[in-house]
Motif scaffolding. Structure first.
Motif, PDB file in Angstrom:
ATOM      1  N   ARG A  44       1.391   6.856  -6.579  1.00 16.79           N
ATOM      2  CA  ARG A  44       0.320   7.781  -6.946  1.00 16.79           C
ATOM      3  C   ARG A  44       0.733   9.229  -6.695  1.00 16.79           C
ATOM      4  O   ARG A  44       0.448  10.120  -7.496  1.00 16.79           O
ATOM      5  N   THR A  49       0.935   4.005  -2.846  1.00 16.89           N
ATOM      6  CA  THR A  49       0.583   5.384  -2.488  1.00 16.89           C
ATOM      7  C   THR A  49       1.655   6.360  -2.960  1.00 16.89           C
ATOM      8  O   THR A  49       1.356   7.413  -3.524  1.00 16.89           O
ATOM      9  N   GLU A  94      -6.806  12.936  -3.912  1.00 19.54           N
ATOM     10  CA  GLU A  94      -7.475  11.785  -4.508  1.00 19.54           C
ATOM     11  C   GLU A  94      -7.073  10.453  -3.867  1.00 19.54           C
ATOM     12  O   GLU A  94      -7.505   9.393  -4.288  1.00 19.54           O
ATOM     13  N   ILE A  95      -6.203  10.549  -2.888  1.00 22.86           N
ATOM     14  CA  ILE A  95      -5.709   9.321  -2.273  1.00 22.86           C
ATOM     15  C   ILE A  95      -6.538   8.964  -1.043  1.00 22.86           C
ATOM     16  O   ILE A  95      -6.748   9.809  -0.175  1.00 22.86           O
ATOM     17  N   PRO A  96      -7.012   7.720  -0.986  1.00 15.21           N
ATOM     18  CA  PRO A  96      -7.850   7.296   0.147  1.00 15.21           C
ATOM     19  C   PRO A  96      -7.180   7.560   1.492  1.00 15.21           C
ATOM     20  O   PRO A  96      -5.975   7.308   1.643  1.00 15.21           O
ATOM     21  N   ILE A 108       0.844  -1.206   0.000  1.00 13.69           N
ATOM     22  CA  ILE A 108       0.000   0.000   0.000  1.00 13.69           C
ATOM     23  C   ILE A 108       0.875   1.250   0.000  1.00 13.69           C
ATOM     24  O   ILE A 108       0.601   2.212  -0.720  1.00 13.69           O
ATOM     25  N   ASP A 142      -5.221   4.667   2.972  1.00 15.97           N
ATOM     26  CA  ASP A 142      -3.914   4.435   2.358  1.00 15.97           C
ATOM     27  C   ASP A 142      -2.883   5.415   2.904  1.00 15.97           C
ATOM     28  O   ASP A 142      -1.736   5.044   3.179  1.00 15.97           O
TER      29      ASP A 142
END
Lengths: 140, 140
Positions: free
Chosen positions: A129, A126, B114-116, A122, B119
């Motif tokens: 991203r 991350t 935009e990242i959960p 994760i 996470d």
DNA sequence: CATATATAGTTACCTAGGTAACTAATTTTC
DNA sequence: GAAAATTAGTTACCTAGGTAACTATATATG
């Protein structure tokens, strides 16, 4: 969110420092190691290829490559394009790669050994991203 | 695992670069910003306190603090211990803090938007664990 | 209380990131 | 095919990280 990035940079600094300590015996620095690593995986490369891979500006690469050349860890490779400076590891460079690789692999493994695989995945995704997002940023 | 740390450093470099671009108008650099930020939160501090907080060596702090002082963003604070150099933000420093803070907050928020949340939390915790582990490493 | 030790900070010098401006070679375009 | 634009790399110079060795002050210790 400040804490997130603060901590992120903290680890980055400490990590680089520790890598430097671990390979000091080999008279190698982290940034030099990263280029040696790249050349071992890619056999031969130009400075621009290295620059693109690491997203580090060309002058920085020029300087680090010069140091590797001074130490005879890399050598020139013939190239049709006269602008290019294509390089590869020497025998000595390969030898240093082998030694550094063992030390660094062990260090990195030991660092993550107690961390759940899922968390690492994760975290990796991350950062991927974040990297994608930050690279899309228009240059200010 | 090489990819993990490679990517980690990649983001670290790019992030610092982008922060520098965002605050270039204010004639500020990321490392200068981080000290301004610390002083705004902590009112007054010695160089050793700053050095410990960021885990950055004292000579580096000395240099960056000198630049902030040259720009009159910080000023000396009286101290009983004559060895200490205790400093705080000036009015001008506070003003620069306000401006930089707005820019950087917006940048960081936009980066993670935009990242959960989950996470991000796992990533934060994972880096925290890596940091803890690496700090336990005996100096080589 | 005198001496030894520890702490705060600085200086000098190393590597590593960046930008701006340049040269030389190649590729595009007209 | 000549001129323009692009690409590869370098040079000079900025900030930012590090280590080693130092000064000056404060604290511990005998």
């Amino acid at each position: 969110m400040e804490a997130f990035f603060h901590q992120y940079l903290q680890f980055s600094r400490t990590f680089t420092k520790k890598i430097n300590e671990h390979i000091a015996d080999l008279d190698l620095y982290q940034s030099q190691w990263s280029i040696v690593y790249y050349l071992q995986k890619n056999k031969a490369a130009t400075l621009v290829e290295i620059s693109n891979y690491f997203q580090v500006e060309k002058p920085t690469i020029t300087r680090t490559v010069n140091r590797l050349e001074d130490r005879q860890l890399i050598e020139k490779v013939a190239s049709a394009d006269k602008r290019e400076r294509r390089i590869q590891l020497t025998e000595k460079g390969l030898d240093v790669y082998d030694q550094a690789s063992a030390v660094i692999d062990a260090f990195e493994k030991q660092l993550v050994e107690e961390i759940p695989k899922d968390d690492l995945e994760i975290t990796f995704r991350t950062i991927q991203r974040l990297l994608f997002k930050i690279n899309k940023e228009e240059s200010v």
